[in-house]
Motif scaffolding. Structure first.
Motif, PDB file in Angstrom:
ATOM      1  N   GLY A  97       0.801  -1.230   0.000  1.00  0.00           N
ATOM      2  CA  GLY A  97       0.000   0.000   0.000  1.00  0.00           C
ATOM      3  C   GLY A  97       0.828   1.272   0.000  1.00  0.00           C
ATOM      4  O   GLY A  97       0.281   2.368  -0.034  1.00  0.00           O
ATOM      5  N   ARG A 155       1.807   2.473  -5.095  1.00  0.00           N
ATOM      6  CA  ARG A 155       0.928   2.214  -3.936  1.00  0.00           C
ATOM      7  C   ARG A 155      -0.083   1.097  -4.186  1.00  0.00           C
ATOM      8  O   ARG A 155      -0.632   0.527  -3.260  1.00  0.00           O
ATOM      9  CB  ARG A 155       0.226   3.499  -3.498  1.00  0.00           C
ATOM     10  CG  ARG A 155      -0.902   3.932  -4.398  1.00  0.00           C
ATOM     11  CD  ARG A 155      -1.567   5.243  -3.978  1.00  0.00           C
ATOM     12  NE  ARG A 155      -0.760   6.368  -4.405  1.00  0.00           N
ATOM     13  CZ  ARG A 155      -0.068   7.158  -3.575  1.00  0.00           C
ATOM     14  NH1 ARG A 155      -0.124   6.970  -2.298  1.00  0.00           N
ATOM     15  NH2 ARG A 155       0.651   8.142  -4.063  1.00  0.00           N
ATOM     16  N   HIS A 156      -0.322   0.770  -5.468  1.00  0.00           N
ATOM     17  CA  HIS A 156      -1.261  -0.297  -5.808  1.00  0.00           C
ATOM     18  C   HIS A 156      -0.575  -1.656  -5.918  1.00  0.00           C
ATOM     19  O   HIS A 156      -1.207  -2.640  -6.274  1.00  0.00           O
ATOM     20  CB  HIS A 156      -1.964   0.040  -7.127  1.00  0.00           C
ATOM     21  CG  HIS A 156      -2.679   1.353  -7.083  1.00  0.00           C
ATOM     22  ND1 HIS A 156      -3.816   1.576  -6.339  1.00  0.00           N
ATOM     23  CD2 HIS A 156      -2.364   2.536  -7.661  1.00  0.00           C
ATOM     24  CE1 HIS A 156      -4.186   2.832  -6.470  1.00  0.00           C
ATOM     25  NE2 HIS A 156      -3.318   3.441  -7.263  1.00  0.00           N
ATOM     26  N   ARG A 161       1.933  -2.355  -8.003  1.00  0.00           N
ATOM     27  CA  ARG A 161       2.404  -2.606  -9.369  1.00  0.00           C
ATOM     28  C   ARG A 161       3.859  -2.171  -9.500  1.00  0.00           C
ATOM     29  O   ARG A 161       4.235  -1.097  -9.019  1.00  0.00           O
ATOM     30  CB  ARG A 161       1.574  -1.829 -10.375  1.00  0.00           C
ATOM     31  CG  ARG A 161       0.123  -2.242 -10.419  1.00  0.00           C
ATOM     32  CD  ARG A 161      -0.611  -1.404 -11.441  1.00  0.00           C
ATOM     33  NE  ARG A 161      -0.560   0.004 -11.049  1.00  0.00           N
ATOM     34  CZ  ARG A 161      -1.623   0.808 -10.961  1.00  0.00           C
ATOM     35  NH1 ARG A 161      -2.819   0.358 -11.261  1.00  0.00           N
ATOM     36  NH2 ARG A 161      -1.489   2.062 -10.597  1.00  0.00           N
TER      37      ARG A 161
END
Length: 164
Positions: A48, A137-138, A140
């Motif tokens: 996150g 943050r995702h 990836r």
């Protein structure tokens, strides 16, 4: 170790690769590594957050050379991007002394026997050092680099790390 040293020297001349052939970050978030006090830390705790994940070794000259850039970047991006150092090391007291000597201001972990397999799972098929992975943050991977990390690399990848 000679093979790793040669890969380390080769890595100095490598360049930043952005998302097109991005590795998958699951191996990073699944790993549990030791901190310099030899306490286990689940890397899932970093999920996150935008991350700069840097693999290094004490004996690697370009690894040592990029530490000031990583320190400055972490200070400039405090609260926005986290830098994580993963030493391809197994000697906790030596790593602790190294972290102190180089004033590393970011979390550092010891990969021990997980180092090479973890780097390979994260896109470093050559096994060279230093190796840096950029995760948004995702979760990836937005870029990775085999070789000496420069301020320009960090500046160029920052917008992708911070993208909503």
């Amino acid at each position: 170790m000679n093979k790793l040293f040669a890969a380390c020297i080769f890595a100095v001349f490598s360049s930043l690769t952005v998302a097109a052939d991005a590795p998958q970050p699951e191996a990073f978030f699944a790993a549990t590594l030791a901190d310099p006090d030899d306490k286990p830390v689940a890397l899932a705790s970093f999920r996150g957050k935008p991350l700069v994940v840097n693999f290094w070794a004490r004996w690697c000259p370009p690894c040592r050379a990029e530490i000031p850039e990583l320190n400055a970047f972490r200070k400039a991006q405090a609260g926005k991007v986290e830098v994580v150092g993963i030493g391809i090391e197994d000697d906790a007291p030596a790593v602790k002394a190294f972290v102190r000597e180089y004033a590393m201001n970011y979390p550092v972990f010891l990969a021990r026997n997980q180092g090479q397999p973890l780097m390979q799972a994260l896109g470093n098929r050559r096994g060279g050092l230093p190796y840096t992975l950029f995760i948004d943050r995702h979760g990836r991977v937005v870029g990775h680099k085999l070789g000496l990390l420069r301020k320009s690399d960090l500046d160029n990848i920052l917008p992708q790390l911070l993208a909503p």
